[in-house]
Design an enzyme around this catalytic site. Sequence first.
Site, PDB file in Angstrom:
ATOM      1  N   ASP A  90      66.789  54.147  33.892  1.00 13.36           N
ATOM      2  CA  ASP A  90      65.479  54.525  33.968  1.00 13.36           C
ATOM      3  C   ASP A  90      65.277  56.032  34.010  1.00 13.36           C
ATOM      4  OD1 ASP A  90      62.564  54.591  34.028  1.00 13.36           O
ATOM      5  OD2 ASP A  90      62.813  54.391  36.103  1.00 13.36           O
ATOM      6  N   LYS A  91      64.262  56.739  33.501  1.00  9.27           N
ATOM      7  CA  LYS A  91      64.112  58.035  33.767  1.00  9.27           C
ATOM      8  C   LYS A  91      63.339  58.577  35.231  1.00  9.27           C
ATOM      9  CE  LYS A  91      61.133  60.615  31.656  1.00  9.27           C
ATOM     10  NZ  LYS A  91      60.304  61.420  32.628  1.00  9.27           N
ATOM     11  N   THR A  92      62.156  57.785  35.097  1.00  7.38           N
ATOM     12  CA  THR A  92      61.273  58.645  36.185  1.00  7.38           C
ATOM     13  C   THR A  92      61.521  57.878  37.588  1.00  7.38           C
ATOM     14  OG1 THR A  92      59.275  58.652  34.895  1.00  7.38           O
ATOM     15  CG2 THR A  92      58.827  58.630  37.091  1.00  7.38           C
ATOM     16  N   LYS A 131      40.587  58.737  33.340  1.00  3.38           N
ATOM     17  CA  LYS A 131      41.926  59.459  33.107  1.00  3.38           C
ATOM     18  C   LYS A 131      42.711  58.415  32.815  1.00  3.38           C
ATOM     19  CE  LYS A 131      43.793  58.943  37.836  1.00  3.38           C
ATOM     20  NZ  LYS A 131      44.184  59.645  38.716  1.00  3.38           N
ATOM     21  N   ARG A 171      54.574  65.211  32.210  1.00  5.86           N
ATOM     22  CA  ARG A 171      53.690  64.019  32.251  1.00  5.86           C
ATOM     23  C   ARG A 171      52.278  64.333  31.786  1.00  5.86           C
ATOM     24  NH1 ARG A 171      56.326  59.541  35.009  1.00  5.86           N
ATOM     25  NH2 ARG A 171      54.500  58.935  35.941  1.00  5.86           N
ATOM     26  N   ARG A 173      58.793  54.875  25.296  1.00  7.41           N
ATOM     27  CA  ARG A 173      57.977  53.983  25.204  1.00  7.41           C
ATOM     28  C   ARG A 173      58.497  52.503  25.389  1.00  7.41           C
ATOM     29  NH1 ARG A 173      53.088  56.916  26.101  1.00  7.41           N
ATOM     30  NH2 ARG A 173      52.820  58.332  24.584  1.00  7.41           N
ATOM     31  N   ASN A 208      59.406  47.868  37.792  1.00  4.49           N
ATOM     32  CA  ASN A 208      59.675  47.644  36.153  1.00  4.49           C
ATOM     33  C   ASN A 208      60.973  47.687  35.919  1.00  4.49           C
ATOM     34  OD1 ASN A 208      59.854  50.199  36.745  1.00  4.49           O
ATOM     35  ND2 ASN A 208      59.015  50.730  34.866  1.00  4.49           N
TER      36      ASN A 208
END
Length: 1420
Positions: free
Chosen positions: A556-558, A846, A885, A1074, A1103
């Site tokens: 994962d990145k974040t 937002k 982001r 994505r 996730n």
Amino acid sequence: MSNTGEHATSDPSKIEAASSSSTAGSTYTFPEVVRSPDTRGHGRSASHGSGTTFSGGAASTSVVGRPSALKSTRGHQRAFSQGQITDSSGIRPGHSRVGSKTDFILPPGHKETETTSGSGSRTSAKGHSRQASRSESIYTLRRTAPPSFWKRFLSFILRRSPRYEQEERYRIVVPNHTVPPKTPRKEHPNGKRPNNKVRTTKYTLLSFLPRNLLEQFHRVANLYFIFIVLLNWFPAINAFGKEIAMIPVVFVLGVTAVKDLFEDRRRHASDKRINNSTCRIYQSENDRYKKVLWKEVRVGDLIHLSNNEVVPADILLLRSSDPNGLCYIDTGHLDGETNLKQRKVARGFTEKQDGFDPSKFKSVIEVDAPTTKIYRFHGAMLHPSGTRIPVGTDNLLLRECLLKNTDYVEGIVVYAGHETKAMLNNGGPRYKRSSLEKQMNQDVLWCVLILIFLCVIGAIGCKLWLSTYTNLQEPFRPDGYSDSSEAFLAFWTYIIILQIMIPLSLYVTLEMCKIIQVYHIHNNVDLYDPLIDKRTECRALNITEELGQIQYIFSDKTGTLTENRMIFRNCTIAGVDYHHPTLQDESKTKNTLTVLCNAKMVQDMLCQESVTDSSSLIHATRIQEFLLLLAVCNTVVCSHHPHYDLMNASGILEPVPNAFEQENKPETTTTVSPNDKYSRLEESRSVTPSPPLHTSSHFDNRRTPHVPSLSPITSVDSSPTSEAPPKNSRPKILNITALGFLGNKRNMNLTDEQKVKINQSVTPSPHELKPIFEAESPDELALVDTAYIYNCKLLKRTPSEVTVDLPGAGRYDFKILNILQFDSVRKCMSVIIKHPVTKQIILYCKGADTTIIPALAPVEDDSEQKRIICQTQQQLNAYAKQGLRVLLMAKRILTVTEYNEWLRKHKEAELSHDNLEKKLQESYALIEHNLTLLGATGIEDRLQEGVPETLASLISAGIVVWVVTGDKPETAINIAYSAKLFSPQMELLKLMTRSKEAADRTISFYLNEIERQPDGGDPTSSSNLLSSRSQPKAKTRALVIDGKTLTFILDRRSNLTKPFLKLTTYCNSVLCCRATPLQKAYIVKVVKEELKMRTLAIGDGANDVSMIQTADVGIGISGQEGMQAVMAADFSLSRFKYLERLLLVHGHWSYDRLSSMILYFFYKNAAFVFLIFWYQLYCGYSGAVMIDQMYLMLYNLLFTSLPPLAIGVYDQDAPEYLLRENPYLYRRGRLGKAYRSRSFWFTMFDAIYQSLAIFFICQGIYNESDIDIWEFGTVVTTACMFVMQLHAAIETRSWTILHIGSYLVSIGLFYLYSIIYNAYCVNCFGLPSNYWIIQHAMSTANYWLLIPLSCVVALLPRILLRVIKTAVCPDDVTRAIMMHRRALRRGEGFLVSWSRSTSASSIYRTTDNRTKNNILTAVG
């Protein structure tokens, strides 16, 4: 439906009778449920969680929700709620534990087909169908026969509740105070429910022995040796004494049992501590709350909790100290999410908060059967009046959560003990089988075949020998047995005497090695993070060697590659970009990442340059409205003051002092530390501290530090309430108040009150302190904090109102009309407020650019709004290229008519039974359109320390790295370059298509281009480009693919999966943008199954759970997103940078050590067996053994047990610094070079040769002598022992005191035992006498000359082969060690030493050059 009505009224009648004699003196009546005559079947299918519609009186009330328990069968289906993906079309009975396996994934495009009754669909034989019958209520209880006697007896022994064949689908909970206190449990309405006592231990005092033995007999090797023991009880074939034959089995079973008992003892201590925690429950006899132990809590008890108290069971909320009936919980102990979650009392109880009396609560609770789904709960509260009130997840407090920001709450226990969601999701440690262990099991089967082959040869030899000598008498040929019978019995005799060919103790030794390896990994100081005080944890105890064989990494990145600590870097307002490059000093802000104000933005907001310019005034208003959106469009919780509970820990009410008077007396209050999860409540009120003091304006660049918003609140002492604020020294321009919002007149002069606030150093009131912000995500925290530094201060939030201090305009209370929560489908959130001055109804929204831009109102091409949109899109692209982001901010002003019409439709959607979530999203879409763009934000999620270096090392090691993220491609690509996942030298391939045909064409084009290139080669070998040293100029590639294209590729019907995977084998790195959680898991599954690769998945969020559980090795990062990934993982790290050391060092060592240990184990057992077999050539294949039986039994258990442990735990083929400086050395494990099938057969042939050398040297020396059988056997055993130890010494690569000690102790134990045994055991265990045998042998010269001769002849070929291999074709590790030693001899090490003491840049230059060379070598 008639059955439903009968059942619904039957149980309450019993309840009414039971409650009629309650001590409270009131009668409890169950509401009569009247079925509407026109009601037929369900409003919706059970697969969608339908609720039955009931009519009572004039108004009908429906149960809203989708009961998750309806799809349960026998037991519960374990925790598929948090990202675990399953196809529930085939429901299996029993449990499916979280983390133990993945039950797998629905393919993309899969659609569940709903079947109605009578459709003939195939259903599970046990349990419920996918969709309940239309003629059956979803709340119908399926009555089944009670368990059989033996099941009930087994449950009693195991202290488990007996399970019915099918679980009940719903249950009734009655308040316990309405039932007479001494009602027998069998007659109590809640009597069948378990108590709150939990037990996570595997064994009880009665069940330990049978259950542990039953578990151990699951191993085939253990069963085999039990079979050998039983064979020894047959007189015709017994080779050993009955007692002696049991020694190995008893020893192995005993050691394993002691290990299991030790592990279970720790769990027992933890259970005892938890069960003896205290809480307060309502007792009707005393009409007050009383302190009891957790284990004494029962379903139906009313319970009282104070702030910072841990919830002891699953509780339905009935009362809260908050006037609006709200409370907040921290679910960090349950699911790892550190943000606060809001809960509210059941409908109808909000107005009764002040007058709530536990003794008057008579309602019955109807709830689902227990499920593992943490955020899925449905039920109804049935009042005595007949009213039916639905309850759901928002009303439930789960066990192990922490009550926060609330003085106290009260509720009723609906699930207790092992039925709570926390316990149902307690999966415990994971047990997997590594690739090495699977290979070892195959070789054990080869050992079985070798054993059978030797036994067959021995049986044939026995028959041939007997047939050669026809006139033999006793004892050579027993009377009554033919030659064939003797051969058959000889076969089983050989099975017994050659039993150690099957390495029983190998499994125990292997398990002990892994446990010790796990211990060393866990306690490695280099894997310890002092900043957050976390170590590396190994939750799977038996796959350490798999860390050394990883071929693909999915990350994962974040939060994994990045810190997940958001920094507000850029914002664009009406097309004007404002950059925030500078952070405040982290040491002064206690590690919070707060930026400094942008001077131009402050100037524009204050309209300094042109007072009369209307455009400047409009822009200033836009800036203020933008900041207002940042402050209000969120779910951030504000805390201002301590929380007191009038009730102390014993349930006695005490007067509460004034909260603010107590702030300066922290020593007089006692708090419960939230750091202690199960600390007992003390005899005092529960208190939380006031927020830290901040008196200076947040336009001040040197403002006082503030407490991190996500840090836990511990005690009043942490609040610096007595400190004086620092002297105000901000620039003069920043002292000027800003323009008011929406029509407020601009005032350039400061009032006297404002001057006092700015210039005087006085202690402010608690309401003037900066609130402590608790946000659901770091993004929201960064936005609110940024608005605060620009003096747009969020001060207070309630469900109906939000208070904001606007710059230059004062404090306003905005009425919150609706909050449209964020979800991953819409990718946005909105809040509808009513302005207190203009009375306008405004929607602030937002969200992601892909959501907001299509929802903008149409504009003219030459309008100013069009210009703003175009400029904003350009700036968004610039933000994405910087790796930020991006969030867009928009608004819509609603008319009263528009809002009322939407509200009416929205309420209808909320009360809908069918497709509730879909209808809510459609309702949101009705109002989230025709938006006006205000601006956008760019938030930096900066890379973790050491990520670029770690990824570079992993890629240099030949591991293919995939980064799977949900970010935009531009953002993700930029991060990939920053993290060195991509390098400028790489050829970047992009797969971003909008149709299956386009994806097919693009993949085919790339494959054709690559295969036409000279270095294209075979795709199966091109994935190893980085591990090949023969092509120094091989071209490297990287692939970028988006989620839309992945949808086409992963659809099996598209036939694009294999071409896509073939393309990825030409790439060193792959970036998936994505991507959804489903796609993450499916990618891992496809690579693992189609390419047959060993995979590792690493992530930090909920996730990522599916991906982590699908991979061969799952690693969780204990980061900002909580601990769900950690709980589902096999290993947990605090930072990504530790992955390099974990894989390249500990993984490499573990694989190499265990490979060497297993091969050595096979060798020493095989050599000993062949020694016995060669003797059969001289004893007529009679099964006689020249070695004493005790030596045979203790050979593995005592004499040769230590060297395998020393090799398997402490041997090192290369030092740590060499492995890290030369990542390509990892390919030894990645390609499985240390342990292959040929390694096993080479070991077997070596064992055969060495056994021949030992036996025939001994036979030749003692030929024609008068040596007896036992002395000959003792000499052979001694020679074998020395050869075994020297062989282990040859295999040792790093000598330590443990290695030397293990070899010397092994020889010493052999001599010590032999001397004592031969000296004192004249007739022991019924064995033949071996009195003084070894003493006699040691007194001869032949004995001492034979041992070195045997060692030299037996080990000479292995030594020569090792020398030739090292000199001619050394492996990578040997070559690296030799190069390092040559470099030391040339004096290069002196330069490094000199650099360390003089110039850090020199050492970096040397290391960089070395690493660069290694990388180039690896590429070549």
